[in-house]
Write a protein that holds these residues in place. Structure first.
Motif, mmCIF file in Angstrom:
data_model
loop_
_atom_site.group_PDB
_atom_site.id
_atom_site.type_symbol
_atom_site.label_atom_id
_atom_site.label_comp_id
_atom_site.label_asym_id
_atom_site.label_seq_id
_atom_site.Cartn_x
_atom_site.Cartn_y
_atom_site.Cartn_z
ATOM 1 N N MET A 1 22.105 26.482 68.481
ATOM 2 C CA MET A 1 20.966 25.839 69.153
ATOM 3 C C MET A 1 20.116 26.873 69.898
ATOM 4 S SD MET A 1 19.707 22.798 69.478
ATOM 5 C CE MET A 1 18.519 21.911 70.479
ATOM 6 N N GLU A 2 20.816 27.808 70.576
ATOM 7 C CA GLU A 2 20.110 28.853 71.314
ATOM 8 C C GLU A 2 19.359 29.777 70.367
ATOM 9 O OE1 GLU A 2 21.101 32.439 74.511
ATOM 10 O OE2 GLU A 2 22.663 31.036 73.840
ATOM 11 N N ILE A 3 19.961 30.028 69.168
ATOM 12 C CA ILE A 3 19.314 30.895 68.177
ATOM 13 C C ILE A 3 18.042 30.242 67.664
ATOM 14 C CG2 ILE A 3 19.568 31.975 65.907
ATOM 15 C CD1 ILE A 3 22.540 32.255 66.477
ATOM 16 N N ASN A 4 18.082 28.942 67.423
ATOM 17 C CA ASN A 4 16.898 28.222 66.956
ATOM 18 C C ASN A 4 15.791 28.263 68.004
ATOM 19 O OD1 ASN A 4 18.132 27.564 64.548
ATOM 20 N ND2 ASN A 4 18.957 25.617 65.341
ATOM 21 N N THR A 5 16.155 28.136 69.269
ATOM 22 C CA THR A 5 15.156 28.185 70.343
ATOM 23 C C THR A 5 14.496 29.556 70.407
ATOM 24 O OG1 THR A 5 16.461 26.588 71.625
ATOM 25 C CG2 THR A 5 14.764 27.846 72.797
ATOM 26 N N TYR A 7 14.276 31.687 67.962
ATOM 27 C CA TYR A 7 13.475 31.846 66.745
ATOM 28 C C TYR A 7 12.134 31.138 66.873
ATOM 29 C CZ TYR A 7 12.032 31.378 61.876
ATOM 30 O OH TYR A 7 11.314 31.401 60.717
ATOM 31 N N LYS A 8 12.150 29.937 67.450
ATOM 32 C CA LYS A 8 10.907 29.193 67.636
ATOM 33 C C LYS A 8 9.973 29.899 68.612
ATOM 34 C CE LYS A 8 12.803 24.598 66.603
ATOM 35 N NZ LYS A 8 13.104 23.255 67.149
ATOM 36 N N ARG A 9 10.538 30.445 69.690
ATOM 37 C CA ARG A 9 9.706 31.158 70.654
ATOM 38 C C ARG A 9 9.093 32.412 70.042
ATOM 39 N NH1 ARG A 9 13.453 30.989 76.178
ATOM 40 N NH2 ARG A 9 13.214 28.733 76.594
ATOM 41 N N LYS A 10 9.909 33.132 69.249
ATOM 42 C CA LYS A 10 9.405 34.341 68.600
ATOM 43 C C LYS A 10 8.324 34.009 67.591
ATOM 44 C CE LYS A 10 10.981 38.543 66.298
ATOM 45 N NZ LYS A 10 12.161 39.279 65.748
ATOM 46 N N LEU A 11 8.546 32.928 66.842
ATOM 47 C CA LEU A 11 7.548 32.499 65.862
ATOM 48 C C LEU A 11 6.264 32.060 66.545
ATOM 49 C CD1 LEU A 11 6.877 31.902 62.898
ATOM 50 C CD2 LEU A 11 7.841 29.601 63.227
ATOM 51 N N ALA A 12 6.395 31.339 67.658
ATOM 52 C CA ALA A 12 5.211 30.913 68.405
ATOM 53 C C ALA A 12 4.453 32.114 68.957
ATOM 54 C CB ALA A 12 5.628 29.978 69.539
ATOM 55 N N SER A 13 5.179 33.132 69.419
ATOM 56 C CA SER A 13 4.522 34.340 69.938
ATOM 57 C C SER A 13 3.761 35.067 68.832
ATOM 58 C CB SER A 13 5.561 35.277 70.553
ATOM 59 O OG SER A 13 6.242 34.653 71.622
ATOM 60 N N ILE A 14 4.367 35.133 67.640
ATOM 61 C CA ILE A 14 3.711 35.805 66.516
ATOM 62 C C ILE A 14 2.452 35.052 66.105
ATOM 63 C CG2 ILE A 14 3.952 36.428 64.077
ATOM 64 C CD1 ILE A 14 6.923 36.937 64.613
ATOM 65 N N ILE A 15 2.543 33.741 66.033
ATOM 66 C CA ILE A 15 1.380 32.927 65.661
ATOM 67 C C ILE A 15 0.268 33.075 66.696
ATOM 68 C CG2 ILE A 15 0.549 30.568 65.319
ATOM 69 C CD1 ILE A 15 3.297 29.879 64.185
ATOM 70 N N LEU A 16 0.661 33.064 67.981
ATOM 71 C CA LEU A 16 -0.335 33.224 69.052
ATOM 72 C C LEU A 16 -0.984 34.609 68.987
ATOM 73 C CD1 LEU A 16 -1.457 31.629 71.462
ATOM 74 C CD2 LEU A 16 0.223 32.770 72.911
ATOM 75 N N PHE A 17 -0.170 35.629 68.676
ATOM 76 C CA PHE A 17 -0.697 36.988 68.563
ATOM 77 C C PHE A 17 -1.705 37.085 67.421
ATOM 78 C CE2 PHE A 17 -0.386 41.274 66.712
ATOM 79 C CZ PHE A 17 -0.760 42.032 67.806
ATOM 80 N N ILE A 18 -1.369 36.523 66.282
ATOM 81 C CA ILE A 18 -2.275 36.535 65.124
ATOM 82 C C ILE A 18 -3.553 35.763 65.436
ATOM 83 C CG2 ILE A 18 -2.553 35.803 62.722
ATOM 84 C CD1 ILE A 18 0.438 36.266 62.345
#
Length: 282
Positions: A1-5, A7-18
């Motif tokens: 569960m912690e890994i999914n969280t 991963y989601k935060r990292k993905l959100a950061s990448i999308i926001l950066f792009i």
């Protein structure tokens, strides 16, 4: 569960950066277009307009060589703009900060009335007070002088309001302590308050310098001879019914951006801090 969280935060950061990268590219598109257009001849600009199409056989340095070789009064206009911008910004920061500081710290009669008048003046456009200012400039003998191009706007309402709001958040205990130590009111302002107001000074320095550098209407009214013109007015003279030197105009505009970029690079940290500050953190 912690890994999914994670991963989601990292993905959100990448999308926001792009997303912000795309916004930055879109915002810088006009700058890239005008820089590229400054290397093109006037005929090419008139035919295809400003675009990002790179054609090595078309690009030329003639526009910049014409300006740098003294083919026009460009450097005279540049010098006038720098003089007006520097003195206008310095005097505006000095007097506006003193007025704003006085309205924030001291209690005196008609204080709220004066501050209310500052707010009212902020809502009055230049076009309404232009005629009285014009008559005043004539009566003072400041027509066709660099002093007359910036003196009426040395104490502007927006910097006064900004400094007043910023000074209101400064700790009053420092002022009381300085008075107990025998420091004068002028000494308190310059030795204690001014260092604390550095972010406010940096923010207003950028805004006032940019406003003065790009000011067109009032210098157009006051300045008459070619050797007194500022850069915006001088560049506008390149467009006439008898010929439009868009190539030289665009090259001159690119060089005109340099002082503003340098100013922002030096003060950007204080600028962001000053614009977001709502008080002093304990």
């Amino acid at each position: 569960m912690e890994i999914n969280t994670r991963y989601k935060r990292k993905l959100a950061s990448i999308i926001l950066f792009i997303f912000f990268i795309l916004i930055s590219v879109f915002a810088l598109f006009p700058l890239f277009a005008i820089i590229l257009g400054s290397f093109k001849p006037s005929q090419e600009i008139l035919r295809f307009g400003l675009n990002l199409k790179i054609q090595p056989e078309v690009l030329t340095l003639k526009n910049y060589s014409f300006i740098l070789s003294g083919g026009s009064d460009y450097f005279t206009w540049y010098k006038n703009s720098i003089i007006i911008t520097v003195f206008s910004t310095l005097f505006s920061l000095l007097f506006s900060s003193m007025v704003g500081y006085g309205l924030a710290v001291y209690d005196f009669k008609f204080k709220n009335l004066i501050f209310g008048m500052v707010l009212v003046v902020m809502m009055i456009p230049l076009e309404i007070i232009m005629l009285p200012l014009y008559k005043l400039t004539i009566s003072l003998g400041l027509m066709n002088t660099l002093l007359g191009a910036f003196l009426p706007f040395v104490v502007a309402p927006i910097p006064v309001f900004f400094f007043r709001q910023y000074a209101s958040g400064l700790p009053k205990e420092l002022i009381d302590a300085a008075r107990m130590d025998g420091c004068t009111e002028i000494g308190i302002f310059f030795r204690i308050m001014v260092p604390l107001m550095k972010p406010a000074f940096a923010s207003m320095a950028i805004l006032q310098a940019l406003s003065s550098w790009n000011n067109f209407l009032w210098p157009l009214i006051v300045l008459r001879t070619n050797d007194k013109l500022t850069l915006p007015i001088g560049l506008s003279t390149l467009l006439t019914p008898y010929g439009n030197n868009y190539d030289v105009l665009i090259a001159g505009s690119v060089l005109a951006i340099i002082p503003v970029l340098i100013l922002y690079i030096f003060f950007q940290r204080y600028f962001i801090e000053g614009m977001t500050a709502g008080g002093v953190k304990g």
